[in-house]
Structure formats: structure tokens, C-alpha cells
Scaffold this motif. Structure first.
Motif, PDB file in Angstrom:
ATOM      1  N   THR A   1      -1.788  -2.509  -3.594  1.00 39.20           N
ATOM      2  CA  THR A   1      -2.724  -1.407  -3.386  1.00 39.20           C
ATOM      3  C   THR A   1      -3.486  -1.517  -2.067  1.00 39.20           C
ATOM      4  OG1 THR A   1      -4.500  -2.560  -4.585  1.00 39.20           O
ATOM      5  CG2 THR A   1      -3.075  -1.095  -5.875  1.00 39.20           C
ATOM      6  N   THR A   2      -3.048  -2.382  -1.187  1.00 43.00           N
ATOM      7  CA  THR A   2      -3.748  -2.475   0.082  1.00 43.00           C
ATOM      8  C   THR A   2      -3.511  -1.217   0.906  1.00 43.00           C
ATOM      9  OG1 THR A   2      -4.144  -3.889   2.014  1.00 43.00           O
ATOM     10  CG2 THR A   2      -1.854  -3.586   1.346  1.00 43.00           C
ATOM     11  N   VAL A   3      -4.530  -0.787   1.618  1.00 44.23           N
ATOM     12  CA  VAL A   3      -4.472   0.423   2.442  1.00 44.23           C
ATOM     13  C   VAL A   3      -5.044   0.076   3.820  1.00 44.23           C
ATOM     14  CG1 VAL A   3      -4.558   2.104   0.554  1.00 44.23           C
ATOM     15  CG2 VAL A   3      -6.688   1.159   1.472  1.00 44.23           C
ATOM     16  N   PRO A   4      -4.812   0.914   4.830  1.00 39.15           N
ATOM     17  CA  PRO A   4      -5.272   0.560   6.187  1.00 39.15           C
ATOM     18  C   PRO A   4      -6.764   0.268   6.274  1.00 39.15           C
ATOM     19  CG  PRO A   4      -3.701   2.353   6.307  1.00 39.15           C
ATOM     20  CD  PRO A   4      -3.960   2.119   4.852  1.00 39.15           C
ATOM     21  N   SER A   5      -7.598   1.061   5.601  1.00 36.44           N
ATOM     22  CA  SER A   5      -9.043   0.812   5.677  1.00 36.44           C
ATOM     23  C   SER A   5      -9.393  -0.552   5.108  1.00 36.44           C
ATOM     24  CB  SER A   5      -9.800   1.911   4.921  1.00 36.44           C
ATOM     25  OG  SER A   5      -9.659   3.150   5.568  1.00 36.44           O
ATOM     26  N   TYR A   6      -8.738  -0.932   4.033  1.00 40.09           N
ATOM     27  CA  TYR A   6      -8.992  -2.256   3.464  1.00 40.09           C
ATOM     28  C   TYR A   6      -8.471  -3.346   4.400  1.00 40.09           C
ATOM     29  CZ  TYR A   6      -9.201  -6.197   0.301  1.00 40.09           C
ATOM     30  OH  TYR A   6      -9.487  -7.423  -0.255  1.00 40.09           O
ATOM     31  N   GLU A   7      -7.362  -3.072   5.089  1.00 39.90           N
ATOM     32  CA  GLU A   7      -6.837  -4.044   6.040  1.00 39.90           C
ATOM     33  C   GLU A   7      -7.804  -4.277   7.190  1.00 39.90           C
ATOM     34  OE1 GLU A   7      -3.918  -6.114   6.251  1.00 39.90           O
ATOM     35  OE2 GLU A   7      -4.382  -5.712   4.150  1.00 39.90           O
TER      36      GLU A   7
END
Length: 289
Positions: A240-246
Motif C-alpha cells: 500500500t505504499t504510495v508516492p506521498s508516503y515514500e
């Protein structure tokens, strides 16, 4: 004459200064940081576009982009389809207590996302509300929906669908309420039924609201962070990782500010390009019609 020409720009100057200070300057600084290898403190090393080149071979980043694009289905496409049906039904039917319905449907938009995330996390637990409801219809399961890699992203997406549907429906309903009743009466005189009436009158008349809702919901899907952070923290694994979380993970957990800045810039460009594409399609269809 000189004073008359410059007066409009003087009125715009305060807004432009605020816009530049709080948006353009941070974006420019982020772009600058993306060209350096910097842990967030101490000296930095100029690496040019190396951070961007590394992203092309970074499996975690590519997965994050894919996850964000998948969430568009739940944040934008499904709310648009369901919102059209709900708005058209409420517009056509004589529904008592319309104001109450609007408040209830829009309610998810005014609840803090942290509260929403905590509540849904409890719903998705093995002994949570979802499994209890499934048990009532004869489906016994103790699945932890946010802990299964194959299900976690869709589970997060369903929360996004619940959040955005009310907003989309209200935007579409506002557009439908502006449609003159004469148009509906004319199509009925021609023998059109409810479905033909919808495609002939309602849908073309709310094209602007459709484009607006898609732009807003696509942006929400691509920049979602707090919902992922509070429910799964990007897990299990990278499911469930997304760019903002990255961006958060690389900057504050891994101390890779340069790489995090590169992800932020790529995400900004992606949001800009997709929404320009959606807006252009809406405008071209409007002109063609």
C-alpha cells in the motif's frame, strides 16, 4: 495611462506574493534539493539528476506509482459512476428531507482523516465490524483485511471511495439542479424515457462538474498520505505504499532528502500532467458538441 495599466497588477501583487512564498518557493527549493545527496543536515553532495535516474530502477518507487494509479479507480472512477446515479435519482425523484441526505452523504468530507483512518482500521480488524457483518450472512472469516497483501490496497481504496462519493455527488447534483426543466419536458414530449433523458440532457449538461470532480478526486488519490500512514504505513511490505508516503519515508526514516525531493517532484509533475489531460479531454468534447 501608465497608472491605469499597472493598477490591475498592483491588485494582483499581494496574492501573487503569497502564492509565490508558500507554493512556488517551496517547489523550487524541493527541486533544488532533488539534485543533491543530503541526509537533511550537514554537508550535501551535488549529484545532478542521479536521484531521478535511481528512481527508474527503484522497485519500491515504481510500486508506489502503480498503487497510486490503482487508487484512482476507487477515489475517482467509482465515485463518479455512483455519484452520477445517486445525483440523477435525487434530481429526478421527489425526495423528502433532501438537506438531511446531503449532509449525511457529505459528512465524510468534514471528518478528520485521522479519525476516519482509525475508525476504518477497527472495521477491518479480524474481529471488526466487516467480519461480523459477513458472519451474519453466513460468511465466517477472521481475515485482517489490511494485513493481507492482495487485499490491503483495495481495502484502503474502499475508504477513499467512501470519502469521495459524497463530494462528487453534491457537485453533480448542483450541476443538475441548474438544468432548465424545459429541456426535460421537451425530451419527454419526444417520447424519451428516464435512461434516454439522462444521456440526452443530464450527462451533457454536467460535463463541467464531471471534469471538476475528476480533477479533485484524482489529485486526492495521487497525493493521499495520512490515510495510508494511519492504516497500513505502506505495508504489508510495499502493498500500500504510495508516492506521498515514500516522500515521508525517505526524508524522515531513511534520511535521504535528495531522493525524497525527487519523488515529490515526479509526483507533482504526474498530478499536473494527468489533470491537464483530463481537463483537455473535457474541453475538447465540449467544443465538439
Amino acid at each position: 495611462m501608465v497608472r491605469n495599466r499597472t493598477t490591475p497588477y498592483l491588485y494582483l501583487l499581494p496574492a501573487f506574493l503569497v502564492y509565490g512564498l508558500f507554493l512556488l518557493y517551496p517547489v523550487a527549493r524541493t527541486a533544488q534539493f532533488s539534485l543533491f545527496d543530503w541526509p537533511g543536515f550537514g554537508p550535501s553532495t551535488f549529484v545532478g539528476f542521479e536521484n531521478y535516474a535511481d528512481l527508474l530502477e527503484d522497485g519500491r518507487f515504481i510500486t508506489a506509482i502503480g498503487n497510486a494509479l490503482y487508487l484512482i479507480l476507487f477515489y475517482s472512477v467509482l465515485p463518479l459512476l455512483v455519484g452520477l446515479v445517486l445525483a440523477a435519482t435525487l434530481r429526478r425523484g421527489q425526495v423528502r428531507g433532501m438537506g438531511i441526505y446531503r449532509v449525511l452523504i457529505f459528512l465524510p468530507q468534514v471528518i478528520a482523516l485521522v479519525v476516519v483512518a482509525v475508525a476504518w482500521r477497527q472495521i477491518y480488524t479480524p474481529n471488526g465490524t466487516l467480519n461480523q457483518l459477513l458472519g451474519l450472512v453466513g460468511i465466517e472469516t477472521d481475515t485482517g483485511w489490511l494485513g493481507v497483501p492482495e487485499l490491503a490496497l483495495s481495502a484502503v481504496g474502499i475508504i477513499g471511495f467512501w470519502l469521495e462519493t459524497g463530494l462528487v455527488m453534491l457537485l453533480l447534483l448542483a450541476g443538475m439542479n441548474r438544468i432548465p426543466n424545459d429541456l426535460y419536458e421537451a425530451t419527454r414530449l419526444d417520447g424519451a424515457g428516464p435512461i434516454s433523458e439522462f444521456f440526452a440532457v443530464t450527462l451533457p449538461s454536467v460535463r463541467g462538474e464531471i471534469v471538476t470532480s475528476m480533477v479533485l478526486t484524482i489529485i486526492a488519490a495521487l497525493k493521499t498520505f495520512d490515510l495510508v500512514y494511519m492504516t497500513t504505513s505502506g505495508g504489508p511490505g510495499t502493498a500500500t505504499t504510495v508516492p506521498s508516503y515514500e516522500v515521508y519515508n525517505r526524508a524522515f526514516q531513511l534520511k535521504e532528502v535528495g531522493s525524497a525531493s525527487a519523488v515529490a517532484i515526479v509526483l507533482t509533475v504526474l498530478v499536473f500532467v494527468i489533470n491537464i489531460f483530463v481537463t483537455r479531454i473535457g474541453e475538447e468534447r465540449k467544443v465538439t458538441r
